[in-house]
Scaffold this motif. Structure first.
Motif, PDB file in Angstrom:
ATOM      1  N   MET A   1      -3.747  11.087  -5.064  1.00  0.00           N
ATOM      2  CA  MET A   1      -4.148  10.301  -6.233  1.00  0.00           C
ATOM      3  C   MET A   1      -2.935   9.581  -6.810  1.00  0.00           C
ATOM      4  N   SER A   2      -3.043   8.278  -6.992  1.00  0.00           N
ATOM      5  CA  SER A   2      -1.932   7.487  -7.493  1.00  0.00           C
ATOM      6  C   SER A   2      -1.649   7.811  -8.957  1.00  0.00           C
ATOM      7  N   LYS A   3      -0.349   7.939  -9.285  1.00  0.00           N
ATOM      8  CA  LYS A   3       0.059   8.274 -10.644  1.00  0.00           C
ATOM      9  C   LYS A   3       0.497   7.017 -11.393  1.00  0.00           C
ATOM     10  N   VAL A   4       0.039   6.916 -12.645  1.00  0.00           N
ATOM     11  CA  VAL A   4       0.430   5.793 -13.496  1.00  0.00           C
ATOM     12  C   VAL A   4       0.992   6.347 -14.804  1.00  0.00           C
ATOM     13  N   LEU A   5       2.165   5.857 -15.176  1.00  0.00           N
ATOM     14  CA  LEU A   5       2.772   6.218 -16.462  1.00  0.00           C
ATOM     15  C   LEU A   5       2.662   5.011 -17.385  1.00  0.00           C
ATOM     16  N   ILE A   6       2.004   5.203 -18.520  1.00  0.00           N
ATOM     17  CA  ILE A   6       1.844   4.131 -19.512  1.00  0.00           C
ATOM     18  C   ILE A   6       2.782   4.410 -20.675  1.00  0.00           C
ATOM     19  N   ILE A   7       3.627   3.455 -20.981  1.00  0.00           N
ATOM     20  CA  ILE A   7       4.536   3.577 -22.123  1.00  0.00           C
ATOM     21  C   ILE A   7       3.906   2.812 -23.283  1.00  0.00           C
ATOM     22  N   GLY A   8       3.468   3.563 -24.291  1.00  0.00           N
ATOM     23  CA  GLY A   8       2.822   2.954 -25.451  1.00  0.00           C
ATOM     24  C   GLY A   8       1.393   3.418 -25.603  1.00  0.00           C
ATOM     25  N   ALA A   9       1.051   3.961 -26.781  1.00  0.00           N
ATOM     26  CA  ALA A   9      -0.287   4.521 -27.028  1.00  0.00           C
ATOM     27  C   ALA A   9      -1.053   3.728 -28.071  1.00  0.00           C
ATOM     28  N   GLY A  10      -0.808   2.425 -28.132  1.00  0.00           N
ATOM     29  CA  GLY A  10      -1.633   1.560 -28.973  1.00  0.00           C
ATOM     30  C   GLY A  10      -2.897   1.179 -28.226  1.00  0.00           C
ATOM     31  N   ILE A  11      -3.588   0.182 -28.717  1.00  0.00           N
ATOM     32  CA  ILE A  11      -4.856  -0.203 -28.096  1.00  0.00           C
ATOM     33  C   ILE A  11      -4.657  -0.666 -26.654  1.00  0.00           C
ATOM     34  N   MET A  12      -3.522  -1.307 -26.336  1.00  0.00           N
ATOM     35  CA  MET A  12      -3.282  -1.753 -24.961  1.00  0.00           C
ATOM     36  C   MET A  12      -3.118  -0.558 -24.017  1.00  0.00           C
ATOM     37  N   GLY A  13      -2.291   0.387 -24.429  1.00  0.00           N
ATOM     38  CA  GLY A  13      -2.066   1.556 -23.585  1.00  0.00           C
ATOM     39  C   GLY A  13      -3.315   2.398 -23.409  1.00  0.00           C
ATOM     40  N   LEU A  14      -4.030   2.621 -24.512  1.00  0.00           N
ATOM     41  CA  LEU A  14      -5.249   3.441 -24.442  1.00  0.00           C
ATOM     42  C   LEU A  14      -6.330   2.756 -23.612  1.00  0.00           C
ATOM     43  N   SER A  15      -6.483   1.449 -23.777  1.00  0.00           N
ATOM     44  CA  SER A  15      -7.495   0.725 -23.007  1.00  0.00           C
ATOM     45  C   SER A  15      -7.173   0.735 -21.518  1.00  0.00           C
ATOM     46  N   THR A  16      -5.906   0.529 -21.196  1.00  0.00           N
ATOM     47  CA  THR A  16      -5.499   0.554 -19.786  1.00  0.00           C
ATOM     48  C   THR A  16      -5.754   1.927 -19.189  1.00  0.00           C
ATOM     49  N   ALA A  17      -5.416   2.969 -19.949  1.00  0.00           N
ATOM     50  CA  ALA A  17      -5.653   4.334 -19.474  1.00  0.00           C
ATOM     51  C   ALA A  17      -7.139   4.581 -19.247  1.00  0.00           C
ATOM     52  N   TYR A  18      -7.975   4.070 -20.123  1.00  0.00           N
ATOM     53  CA  TYR A  18      -9.422   4.277 -20.017  1.00  0.00           C
ATOM     54  C   TYR A  18      -9.956   3.729 -18.692  1.00  0.00           C
ATOM     55  N   GLN A  26      -4.412   9.157 -11.788  1.00  0.00           N
ATOM     56  CA  GLN A  26      -3.823  10.217 -12.608  1.00  0.00           C
ATOM     57  C   GLN A  26      -2.930   9.529 -13.641  1.00  0.00           C
ATOM     58  N   VAL A  27      -3.334   9.574 -14.899  1.00  0.00           N
ATOM     59  CA  VAL A  27      -2.698   8.762 -15.939  1.00  0.00           C
ATOM     60  C   VAL A  27      -2.024   9.632 -16.992  1.00  0.00           C
ATOM     61  N   THR A  28      -0.804   9.236 -17.346  1.00  0.00           N
ATOM     62  CA  THR A  28      -0.078   9.844 -18.459  1.00  0.00           C
ATOM     63  C   THR A  28       0.365   8.737 -19.405  1.00  0.00           C
ATOM     64  N   ILE A  29       0.224   8.996 -20.712  1.00  0.00           N
ATOM     65  CA  ILE A  29       0.688   8.058 -21.733  1.00  0.00           C
ATOM     66  C   ILE A  29       1.806   8.722 -22.515  1.00  0.00           C
ATOM     67  N   ILE A  30       2.894   7.995 -22.729  1.00  0.00           N
ATOM     68  CA  ILE A  30       3.956   8.495 -23.602  1.00  0.00           C
ATOM     69  C   ILE A  30       4.171   7.499 -24.737  1.00  0.00           C
ATOM     70  N   ASP A  31       4.499   8.025 -25.915  1.00  0.00           N
ATOM     71  CA  ASP A  31       4.718   7.161 -27.077  1.00  0.00           C
ATOM     72  C   ASP A  31       5.737   7.828 -27.990  1.00  0.00           C
ATOM     73  N   LYS A  32       6.585   7.009 -28.591  1.00  0.00           N
ATOM     74  CA  LYS A  32       7.650   7.568 -29.428  1.00  0.00           C
ATOM     75  C   LYS A  32       7.133   8.100 -30.766  1.00  0.00           C
ATOM     76  N   VAL A 213      -6.439  12.769 -19.049  1.00  0.00           N
ATOM     77  CA  VAL A 213      -5.287  11.912 -19.357  1.00  0.00           C
ATOM     78  C   VAL A 213      -4.384  12.647 -20.345  1.00  0.00           C
ATOM     79  N   GLU A 214      -3.125  12.795 -19.986  1.00  0.00           N
ATOM     80  CA  GLU A 214      -2.163  13.458 -20.863  1.00  0.00           C
ATOM     81  C   GLU A 214      -1.539  12.419 -21.795  1.00  0.00           C
TER      82      GLU A 214
END
Length: 413
Positions: A1-18, A26-32, A213-214
């Protein structure tokens, strides 16, 4: 399963993760920070196919200069020797022409209509109740000059296939009979919708975390390693992250993160303010744009959200109460019985709209790093364009046939 790391948990990051999660990534989101403090939460909640004219357009420079000398005006550029602001401003001036507006209209329309369609689909799912309403938006005006500008915009919108109607004052009152108004008329953007951002972000976050999604809060990116034209690792203040694909969706903080990867993204943070007041009488039920004042009013969750202003400056935590006062004082000029109180500083929300110099978002891959996709620069339309951006990025990552042409939004333009 391909892993994707999304930097940013605003609407762009959350929508992309969705959309990536739906496709089996396999999606992980990180945000400061915390999701509850991102720029998507405090905005007017408007979904706006009507907004097919980019910020960089004829007349904005002259109007902006006039506004700069009024402490309560909708637009302000803080004078400074900020080289990034100077570079941004020169690019803005280059794009503030009719040709750019004409070239941008169809891509912006298509992106907005795709997003509206995706919002409708999302709202039909059991776990997504975010007060989506499809009664349009009313853009009210008090002067003949604004009436002429809005009529021209409506005519152009209809040419683009958008449902927009010019109303006189009597027609405005018939649509909102409880609302006392002092206006010449309005354009009814029937193609538009609105929602409650807090419920949307909460629903998206809950769904993602319930479906594998983490979301890692409080993790600030400090270093990005590259190897053979790809990102090989991302270091936060807490740990090391590795993935097959990376998504940069950090809003107004994107230039700093991009710099860690050796990329340049031209964005200025445009600070906006909003506050809410209870509205038990439900006098205003359709969102309003006050054209001359550049103020938005949206019914949400039994209250009204008042928002506006665009302050171009470095990211900071100052609350300019004069700008907030400008919002407060503008409302009764259009609606005499709506008299919001000046909010306490602690009740004022502010956020930074990531504004590109040509008024178009950055959506796509960067030529510099072939496993990085970028989603930022959406300005005042971040919430409106979130689902479409996330959906398109999921297609890009999956090397699928794209729903629409995104070449106008290239991060390398």
């Amino acid at each position: 399963m391909s892993k994707v790391l999304i930097i940013g948990a605003g609407i762009m990051g959350l929508s992309t993760a969705y959309y990536l999660q739906k496709k089996g990534y396999q999606v992980t989101i990180i945000d400061k920070g915390e999701i509850r403090d991102n720029c998507s939460l405090g905005n007017a909640g408007m979904i706006v196919p009507s907004h097919f004219v980019p910020l960089a357009s004829p007349g904005m420079i002259t109007q902006g200069i006039r506004w700069m000398f009024d402490s309560k005006s909708p637009f302000y550029v803080r004078p400074s020797l900020n080289m990034e602001l100077i570079k941004w401003g020169l690019k803005f001036m280059k794009h503030a022409n009719q040709q750019h507006v004409s070239n941008s209209a169809i891509p912006l329309r298509d992106l907005s209509l795709l997003s509206k369609k995706l919002y409708q689909e999302l709202a039909s799912e059991e776990d997504f109740k975010f007060e989506l309403s499809n009664h349009g938006i009313l853009a009210y005006y008090k002067t003949e000059k604004a009436a002429e500008e809005e009529a021209h915009l409506a005519a152009k919108g209809r040419e683009l296939g958008l449902d927009m109607a010019v109303l006189d004052a009597a027609a405005c009152r018939s649509i909102q009979p409880k609302l006392d108004m002092d206006v010449l008329g309005a354009v009814h953007y029937r193609c538009d919708s609105h929602l409650y951002p807090a419920k949307l972000i909460s629903a998206l976050s809950k769904y993602l975390e319930s479906n594998g999604v983490e979301i890692c809060r409080g993790e600030e990116v400090q270093r990005i390693e590259k190897e053979n034209g790809k990102i090989s690792a991302v270091y936060t203040d807490k740990r090391l992250w590795k993935a097959d694909q990376y998504v940069l969706a950090t809003g107004s903080w994107s230039p700093a993160i991009a710099k860690l990867a050796g990329l340049q993204i031209s964005i200025m943070p445009g600070k906006g303010y909003s506050f809410m007041e209870p509205e038990a009488e439900e006098r205003l039920t359709i969102p309003a744009l006050l054209c001359e004042a550049r103020v938005a009013i949206t019914p949400m969750n039994g209250s009204l959200r008042f928002g506006g202003t665009m302050e171009l400056d470095r990211i900071n935590d100052r609350v300019n109460l004069q700008r907030v006062k400008g919002i407060v004082e503008s409302v009764p000029k259009y609606f005499p019985e709506l008299q919001p109180a000046m909010p306490e500083p602690g009740k004022v929300w502010f956020g930074f709209r990531p504004s590109s110099p040509d008024g178009l978002p950055y959506i796509g891959r960067s030529k510099g790093l072939n496993n990085l996709v970028i989603a930022t620069g959406h300005g005042m339309m971040g919430l409106s364009l979130g689902p479409a951006t996330g959906y398109l990025l999921s297609q890009l990552i999956g090397e699928e046939r794209m729903e629409m042409d995104i070449s106008m939004f290239s991060p390398d333009r």
